[in-house]
Design an enzyme around this catalytic site. Structure first.
Site, PDB file in Angstrom:
ATOM      1  N   GLU A 182      38.963  44.889  20.966  1.00 30.91           N
ATOM      2  CA  GLU A 182      39.246  44.714  22.393  1.00 30.91           C
ATOM      3  C   GLU A 182      38.385  43.590  22.957  1.00 30.91           C
ATOM      4  O   GLU A 182      37.243  43.413  22.560  1.00 30.91           O
ATOM      5  CB  GLU A 182      38.934  46.010  23.154  1.00 30.91           C
ATOM      6  N   ASP A 183      38.961  42.865  23.911  1.00 28.78           N
ATOM      7  CA  ASP A 183      38.193  41.809  24.558  1.00 28.78           C
ATOM      8  C   ASP A 183      37.102  42.384  25.463  1.00 28.78           C
ATOM      9  O   ASP A 183      35.960  41.966  25.414  1.00 28.78           O
ATOM     10  CB  ASP A 183      39.113  40.875  25.365  1.00 28.78           C
TER      11      ASP A 183
ATOM     12  N   ASP B 283      36.292  47.955  30.600  1.00 25.01           N
ATOM     13  CA  ASP B 283      35.915  47.977  32.007  1.00 25.01           C
ATOM     14  C   ASP B 283      35.813  49.440  32.448  1.00 25.01           C
ATOM     15  O   ASP B 283      34.810  50.094  32.201  1.00 25.01           O
ATOM     16  CB  ASP B 283      36.987  47.186  32.759  1.00 25.01           C
TER      17      ASP B 283
ATOM     18  N   PHE C 129      33.689  40.013  37.449  1.00 20.21           N
ATOM     19  CA  PHE C 129      34.889  39.503  36.791  1.00 20.21           C
ATOM     20  C   PHE C 129      34.569  38.258  35.953  1.00 20.21           C
ATOM     21  O   PHE C 129      33.890  37.350  36.411  1.00 20.21           O
ATOM     22  CB  PHE C 129      35.958  39.167  37.831  1.00 20.21           C
TER      23      PHE C 129
ATOM     24  N   ASP D  67      41.855  36.097  31.008  1.00 21.82           N
ATOM     25  CA  ASP D  67      42.508  35.263  32.015  1.00 21.82           C
ATOM     26  C   ASP D  67      42.168  35.676  33.435  1.00 21.82           C
ATOM     27  O   ASP D  67      41.732  36.796  33.693  1.00 21.82           O
ATOM     28  CB  ASP D  67      44.031  35.337  31.855  1.00 21.82           C
TER      29      ASP D  67
ATOM     30  N   ARG E  23      42.401  31.338  29.769  1.00 21.54           N
ATOM     31  CA  ARG E  23      42.180  31.922  28.442  1.00 21.54           C
ATOM     32  C   ARG E  23      41.691  30.879  27.429  1.00 21.54           C
ATOM     33  O   ARG E  23      40.993  31.196  26.488  1.00 21.54           O
ATOM     34  CB  ARG E  23      43.478  32.516  27.878  1.00 21.54           C
TER      35      ARG E  23
HETATM   36  P1  5GP Z   1      39.910  49.140  31.375  1.00 17.31           P
HETATM   37  O1  5GP Z   1      41.158  49.856  30.978  1.00 17.31           O
HETATM   38  O2  5GP Z   1      38.750  49.351  30.449  1.00 17.31           O
HETATM   39  O3  5GP Z   1      39.565  49.356  32.810  1.00 17.31           O
HETATM   40  O4  5GP Z   1      40.274  47.615  31.394  1.00 17.31           O
HETATM   41  C1  5GP Z   1      40.536  46.919  30.281  1.00 17.31           C
HETATM   42  C2  5GP Z   1      41.351  45.680  30.607  1.00 17.31           C
HETATM   43  O5  5GP Z   1      41.165  45.199  31.947  1.00 17.31           O
HETATM   44  C3  5GP Z   1      40.904  44.561  29.717  1.00 17.31           C
HETATM   45  O6  5GP Z   1      41.541  44.597  28.463  1.00 17.31           O
HETATM   46  C4  5GP Z   1      41.266  43.354  30.536  1.00 17.31           C
HETATM   47  O7  5GP Z   1      42.606  43.025  30.334  1.00 17.31           O
HETATM   48  C5  5GP Z   1      41.086  43.794  31.978  1.00 17.31           C
HETATM   49  N1  5GP Z   1      39.763  43.374  32.509  1.00 17.31           N
HETATM   50  C6  5GP Z   1      38.725  44.182  32.834  1.00 17.31           C
HETATM   51  N2  5GP Z   1      37.678  43.473  33.286  1.00 17.31           N
HETATM   52  C7  5GP Z   1      38.043  42.171  33.227  1.00 17.31           C
HETATM   53  C8  5GP Z   1      37.377  40.927  33.560  1.00 17.31           C
HETATM   54  O8  5GP Z   1      36.214  40.856  33.993  1.00 17.31           O
HETATM   55  N3  5GP Z   1      38.083  39.797  33.355  1.00 17.31           N
HETATM   56  C9  5GP Z   1      39.364  39.794  32.881  1.00 17.31           C
HETATM   57  N4  5GP Z   1      39.948  38.601  32.725  1.00 17.31           N
HETATM   58  N5  5GP Z   1      40.023  40.933  32.554  1.00 17.31           N
HETATM   59  C10 5GP Z   1      39.365  42.112  32.727  1.00 17.31           C
HETATM   60 MG    MG Z   2      42.063  43.899  26.559  1.00 24.78          MG
END
Ligand code: 5GP
Ligand code: MG
Length: 180
Positions: free
Chosen positions: A105-106, A109, A158, A165, A171
């Site tokens: 995973e990137d 959050d 963020f 992105d 990206r």
């Molecule tokens: P979660 O489900 O853990 O809340 O969020 C995961 C997804 O939210 C990530 O895979 C990503 O797509 C998006 N996301 C969360 N934080 C960021 C951020 O700081 N920057 C970007 N570009 N995407 C984020």
């Molecule tokens: Mg992701």
């Protein structure tokens, strides 16, 4: 792009946060660790699109043991109320029965995406599942997820670049930037 400079994407300004070099050093260390820990396990790397595509490519190039890679796309839909969130997983094409899976995973959050996806994955009967993330926003966690490998713990701000992105763009940066 000059990493020392702030960049503009759409209506927002972003400042340098993690350099290409810092990112690549962490990925190299992670690859070394995985090459050791999975030496005889023939792991499958399961990359979560879109954000993890560059992380996956750079990591996988440094995996020297027998390994496979496949991709899935997780979509999160926000309904009229906050509780009305549906996660759809598209295309787990690989057969992961009795296989050792490493999810890539990137960024984590709130943890919502993974918390919904992991039980679905477990239902496919893998031998083991571990999670490797490039970026971990610890303070933003609302859903508990146990991470096995984390490259960077970052503040709850963020970020864009290196696969991540802002509304579709940003990206294609080798470095990671943070919202100013
Ligand atoms: P979660 O489900 O853990 O809340 O969020 C995961 C997804 O939210 C990530 O895979 C990503 O797509 C998006 N996301 C969360 N934080 C960021 C951020 O700081 N920057 C970007 N570009 N995407 C984020
Ligand atoms: Mg992701």
């Amino acid at each position: 792009m000059n990493f020392m400079k702030a960049i503009s994407l759409h209506d927002k300004e972003f400042v340098p946060f993690l350099s290409e070099r810092e990112i690549q050093e962490k990925i190299e260390a992670l690859a070394l660790q995985l090459n050791n820990e999975y030496a005889d396990k023939k792991p499958i790397f399961l990359s979560v699109l879109n954000g993890a595509f560059l992380f996956t490519a750079d990591l996988f190039k440094q995996i020297t043991i027998e390994a496979e890679v496949c991709f899935i796309k997780l979509a999160s839909y926000n309904g009229m109320t906050s509780s009305e969130n549906v996660i759809t997983s598209i295309g787990l094409a690989a057969n992961i029965v009795d296989r050792h899976v490493i999810v890539l995973e990137d960024i984590i959050d709130t943890g919502k995406t993974l918390q919904h996806f992991l039980p679905q994955l477990a239902a496919h009967g893998p031998a083991s599942v571990k999670i490797a993330v490039l970026l971990n926003k610890k303070e933003a966690r609302q859903y508990q997820v146990d991470l096995d490998y984390t490259c960077f713990d970052i503040p709850n701000k963020f970020v864009v670049g290196y696969g991540l992105d802002y509304d579709g763009i940003g990206r294609n940066s080798k470095d990671i930037y943070q919202l100013k």
